[in-house]
Design an enzyme around this catalytic site. Structure first.
Site, PDB file in Angstrom:
ATOM      1  N   CYS A  43      34.445  40.595  40.110  1.00 17.00           N
ATOM      2  CA  CYS A  43      33.603  39.598  40.765  1.00 17.00           C
ATOM      3  C   CYS A  43      32.709  40.199  41.850  1.00 17.00           C
ATOM      4  CB  CYS A  43      34.473  38.474  41.300  1.00 17.00           C
ATOM      5  SG  CYS A  43      33.557  36.945  41.666  1.00 17.00           S
ATOM      6  N   GLU A  51      38.354  36.385  36.265  1.00 14.21           N
ATOM      7  CA  GLU A  51      39.114  36.385  37.510  1.00 14.21           C
ATOM      8  C   GLU A  51      39.613  34.967  37.778  1.00 14.21           C
ATOM      9  OE1 GLU A  51      38.251  37.682  42.159  1.00 14.21           O
ATOM     10  OE2 GLU A  51      36.750  36.549  41.039  1.00 14.21           O
ATOM     11  N   LYS A  84      41.249  44.912  43.323  1.00 11.44           N
ATOM     12  CA  LYS A  84      39.897  44.643  43.823  1.00 11.44           C
ATOM     13  C   LYS A  84      39.645  45.417  45.113  1.00 11.44           C
ATOM     14  CE  LYS A  84      36.773  40.680  44.350  1.00 11.44           C
ATOM     15  NZ  LYS A  84      36.703  39.190  44.303  1.00 11.44           N
TER      16      LYS A  84
END
Length: 322
Positions: free
Chosen positions: A161, A59, A129
């Site tokens: 993440c 990321e 995300k």
């Protein structure tokens, strides 16, 4: 499991993860120059690991996250950044996972996106995300998990993440068929130890391979710990980087092994057992009904579920004291 080799076979998918050095870029031209560095690492990884089928970058590895200029660096899935990545995949006959932070969004703030590109240069998955890091990340939240077919037929799911700290997203991704969950991170100190625990736990509880690529080095704000890794579906470590920028590690994922485990494991087959509760006491199938009150409330009355959470925690994203 096969370890310690640089080849692969029809039954194994060769995967590399990269401790990419966090880029500090301020212009679109600097972003494109950084993309060429990513392409060069892809070229080098294929030379070093001839069995490489899939290379994974972290990321924020494309545009970084400039604290004031991030909006100026957004792009699109058909933009020049992705063209560079697609060409690198075609030229080196590999698949790749690449980050766009952010991807332009006509509905509001940009998305934090993760792309899976095949060896023909086609974008086959684009994950937005779902759970941006509260309260720091400005990205518009996605609304679904993302799974598709990867190299040699391996089912691949994408997680970005912070959202990987939530067990729900891993479980939903795996229940859609993912045999490998790719988690691309821009994770910083002091969370290094916790993240290693999370990766191994998520692999074990979901009978899935987990491949993690994390940034390393320092930008204008944070220091990133690298520690990119590849975890077996039993939670054991297959390969692990240290903390230095530019480290790359490699491992083989066996298609037949993960599929055999999901088919034949019994006591530790968490995927099967969740939906067959008590099948020894209630043969032959046990109970399928969801026993978890919070999840039933969340699906049927999300506002009430939100109020329940706020009663346990706080009513605002930023604490009053902050």
């Amino acid at each position: 499991m096969p370890m310690g080799t640089i080849s692969s076979s029809p039954d194994t998918v060769g995967v590399a993860v990269v401790n990419y050095p966090v880029p500090v870029v301020e212009t679109r031209q600097e972003v494109l120059e950084n993309c060429q560095k990513i392409a060069k690492i892809t070229w080098g990884a294929k030379r070093g690991f001839p069995g490489l089928d899939l290379i994974i970058f972290p990321e924020y590895s494309t545009q970084g996250f400039h604290p004031t200029k991030w909006m100026d660096l957004t792009t699109t899935v058909d933009g020049p950044e992705v063209e560079i990545f697609a060409k690198a995949c075609v030229d080196n006959k590999v698949w790749g996972v690449f980050s766009l932070t952010g991807e332009e969004n006509p509905e509001g703030n940009p998305f934090n996106s993760l792309l899976l590109i095949n060896d023909k240069g086609e974008v086959v998955l684009n994950h937005h995300k779902v759970l941006p890091w509260v309260p720091m990340e400005p990205w518009y939240p996605g609304d679904k998990t993302t799974v598709g077919e990867g190299p040699k037929g391996l089912k691949v799911g994408l997680v970005i993440c912070y959202e990987g700290n939530h067990p729900e997203i891993f479980r939903d991704t795996v229940m859609k068929g993912a045999e490998l969950v790719v988690r691309c991170q821009g994770y910083m100190y002091p969370s290094k130890d916790q993240q290693k625990i999370v990766q191994q736990c998520r692999a074990w509880e979901n009978l899935t391979y987990v491949a993690v690529a994390n940034m390393a080095g320092r930008d204008l704000v944070y220091s990133y710990f690298g520690n990119s890794m590849i975890v077996d579906f039993d939670g054991s470590m297959l390969a692990e980087c240290g903390t230095a920028p530019d480290e790359v590690t490699y491992a083989l994922l066996s298609l037949s092994a993960v599929r055999d485990a999901r088919t034949t494991w019994t006591a530790e087959n968490h995927l099967f057992n969740t939906l067959h509760r008590g099948y020894t006491a209630l043969p032959p199938d046990g109970l399928a009904e969801c026993p978890f009150d919070f999840y039933k409330l969340w699906v049927n009355e999300p506002q009430k579920a939100k109020e329940m959470v706020e009663a346990l925690t706080r009513p605002t994203a930023i604490p009053v004291e902050a």
